[in-house]
Design a protein around this motif. Structure first.
Motif, mmCIF file in Angstrom:
data_model
loop_
_atom_site.group_PDB
_atom_site.id
_atom_site.type_symbol
_atom_site.label_atom_id
_atom_site.label_comp_id
_atom_site.label_asym_id
_atom_site.label_seq_id
_atom_site.Cartn_x
_atom_site.Cartn_y
_atom_site.Cartn_z
ATOM 1 N N CYS A 159 0.853 -1.194 0.000
ATOM 2 C CA CYS A 159 0.000 0.000 0.000
ATOM 3 C C CYS A 159 0.885 1.239 0.000
ATOM 4 C CB CYS A 159 -0.903 0.028 1.221
ATOM 5 S SG CYS A 159 -2.099 -1.313 1.296
ATOM 6 N N LEU A 160 0.763 2.044 -1.039
ATOM 7 C CA LEU A 160 1.549 3.266 -1.173
ATOM 8 C C LEU A 160 0.637 4.465 -0.910
ATOM 9 C CD1 LEU A 160 4.584 3.507 -2.044
ATOM 10 C CD2 LEU A 160 3.737 4.367 -4.233
ATOM 11 N N HIS A 161 1.018 5.304 0.046
ATOM 12 C CA HIS A 161 0.246 6.495 0.386
ATOM 13 C C HIS A 161 1.080 7.746 0.090
ATOM 14 C CE1 HIS A 161 -1.991 3.488 2.680
ATOM 15 N NE2 HIS A 161 -2.989 4.339 2.735
ATOM 16 N N VAL A 162 0.442 8.748 -0.491
ATOM 17 C CA VAL A 162 1.109 10.008 -0.820
ATOM 18 C C VAL A 162 0.483 11.113 0.018
ATOM 19 C CG1 VAL A 162 1.671 11.654 -2.637
ATOM 20 C CG2 VAL A 162 1.531 9.213 -3.177
ATOM 21 N N THR A 163 1.321 11.871 0.699
ATOM 22 C CA THR A 163 0.860 12.978 1.540
ATOM 23 C C THR A 163 1.761 14.188 1.335
ATOM 24 O OG1 THR A 163 2.186 12.128 3.383
ATOM 25 C CG2 THR A 163 -0.140 11.495 3.324
ATOM 26 N N GLY A 164 1.235 15.353 1.664
ATOM 27 C CA GLY A 164 2.059 16.549 1.700
ATOM 28 C C GLY A 164 2.632 16.710 3.087
ATOM 29 N N GLU A 165 3.941 16.781 3.189
ATOM 30 C CA GLU A 165 4.612 16.902 4.477
ATOM 31 C C GLU A 165 5.386 18.223 4.534
ATOM 32 O OE1 GLU A 165 4.174 14.720 6.846
ATOM 33 O OE2 GLU A 165 3.067 13.260 5.616
ATOM 34 N N PRO A 166 5.680 18.723 5.750
ATOM 35 C CA PRO A 166 6.436 19.982 5.858
ATOM 36 C C PRO A 166 7.773 19.946 5.128
ATOM 37 C CG PRO A 166 5.477 19.386 7.971
ATOM 38 C CD PRO A 166 5.232 18.219 7.060
#
Length: 450
Positions: A400-407
């Protein structure tokens, strides 16, 4: 303290497609199903302060009364009503909307993010507990933050954003303009209507045709003894990958999500040795105007298939755009149809058909930018970090690959079954993904995707 609410009706209905999809996933992940809980923290707007605990309780009551999903739990189907053929032992729960009740609230003086994590760390009692946990962070009797933790049966990520937006409006204006959006009850009825069945039939055709040609399973070879516990998550945070993806998207005309889905599929094919890469992107399914602001769980898996023999990254990206559109349309489907198709394809091919390979872009904005130069992107590689934030016993998937915006940049987390992809291979996959995209941003002749 408790927040008492009173709605306008009490009814039961079959689960919606989205509820059935996440319920199946929850069952297969239990007892580690707290994995699917998620939360939001809202700092009380300056114009709404000072906010007392009683004032916060009043706006939260209004929020729960506006959105029926927040007072809907699981229950038994009425006697004599049948459920879809794909449900295990024929016993699938129904959704039960309650008119009134009370939601407990945790009041704390601590860190709001720590409170969010504490509220999310245990699984919901789906039949008896309301699908929303609430926390208030106070400082000298003034509420500074409101914490909401959602059961995934009540909301997906986009639904949670709607709830937070409505909560902010309630704090600032005292009301939310317009009538409430469709509830899960209305969605279930529409999905069972003639029009809903036609939508489901179109999606089923896509699943049926692709099931005939994809690998039965992407991660089909055991790699040895799994770690203890077997499920691990690696998180890569990379500003270089963020800049590279934005540049590729700007030059090619594709979305950043399609760029990432393409690259992820390419590497999944390399790791598994399959020429056809099959991936299950999580799709928001908010294409209909009346569901845009619905607080419910609409997200489901689509089926994305990419033939890796079609050429280099530019050619694959060009092929990925129509393939992604087909995948997005296939995501709004009846899980019962999918279960039947899976069973039929398995009989025909003599193997279980399931990619066990998921992609979930959890960002809410798509920003493209062709301006970053190669030197600055390569310097940013030095800032990349990789951590291991999670491990557990069970998961209903292998990759499972998850993409998020991080600081610090783009966050790409890989949660995998180490029996099929050991931890060193997980780390190598994420670093190779970063390298592939950085190289593609400056070494490929990127042509606009039509």
């Amino acid at each position: 303290m408790d927040i008492r609410f009173s709605g306008s009706r009490s009814e039961t209905a079959p689960l919606t497609w989205g509820q059935r999809a996440i319920w199946d996933t929850i069952r297969k992940t239990a007892p580690d199903d707290h994995y699917f809980n998620f939360g939001r923290v809202l700092a009380v707007p300056r114009r709404a302060r000072p906010l007392t605990v009683a004032g916060a309780a009043e706006v939260l009551r209004a929020l729960v009364e506006r959105h029926e999903s927040l007072r809907t739990r699981l229950g038994e189907a009425p006697r004599g009503r049948t459920v879809h053929a794909g449900s295990e032992d024929g016993a699938e729960p129904w959704q039960v909307l309650s008119t009134g009740g009370s939601v407990p609230v945790t009041v704390s003086e601590g860190d709001p993010e720590r409170l969010r994590d504490a509220l999310a760390e245990t699984a919901f009692d789906y039949g008896n507990e309301w699908p929303l946990r609430i926390g208030l962070v106070v400082d000298r009797d003034e509420v500074t933050h409101i914490v909401l933790v959602f059961c995934h049966l009540a909301a997906d990520g986009l639904g949670a954003e709607v709830a937070v937006t409505d909560l902010r409006l309630l704090l600032l204006r005292g009301s939310v303009p317009g009538p409430p959006p469709p509830s899960p009850l209305e969605l279930a009825r529409w999905q069972g209507s003639e029009q809903g069945l036609k939508v489901a039939a179109v999606a089923a055709e896509h699943w049926a045709s692709e099931y005939r040609r994809i690998p039965p399973t992407m991660f089909d070879r055991r790699a040895g003894v799994p770690s203890d516990p077997p499920i691990w998550r690696a998180l890569l945070v990379s500003r270089a990958m963020d800049l590279a993806v934005r540049r590729i998207a700007a030059l090619s005309g594709a979305s950043t999500s399609t760029v990432l889905l393409t690259a992820a599929s390419v590497l999944a094919g390399r790791v598994t040795g399959h020429d056809l890469s099959a991936m299950l992107p999580i799709v928001g399914n908010r294409f209909r105007g009346d569901t845009v602001n619905a607080v419910t769980t609409l997200s489901q898996e689509g089926l994305f298939v990419l033939d890796l023999r079609e050429g280099g990254f530019t050619e694959l990206l060009r092929a990925a755009k129509p393939a992604a559109l087909r995948a997005y349309r296939s995501a709004y489907h009846d899980p019962g149809d999918r279960d039947r198709l899976t069973e039929r394809a398995g009989r025909e091919r003599g193997a279980l058909i399931h990619p066990y390979c998921c992609f979930n872009d959890m960002r809410f904005a798509d920003r493209v930018d062709a301006s970053p130069d190669e030197a600055s992107v390569r310097r940013a590689l030095e800032e990349t970090t990789l951590t291991w934030p999670l491990s557990q016993e069970r998961l209903n998937c292998r990759f499972c690959l998850h993409v998020t915006g991080e600081p610090g940049g783009l966050g790409v987390s890989l949660t995998a079954d180490t029996g099929y992809l050991p931890r060193p291979a997980m780390e190598r996959y994420l670093l190779d993904l970063e390298s592939l995209l950085v190289e593609a941003a400056f070494r490929e002749v990127l042509e606009p995707v039509g």
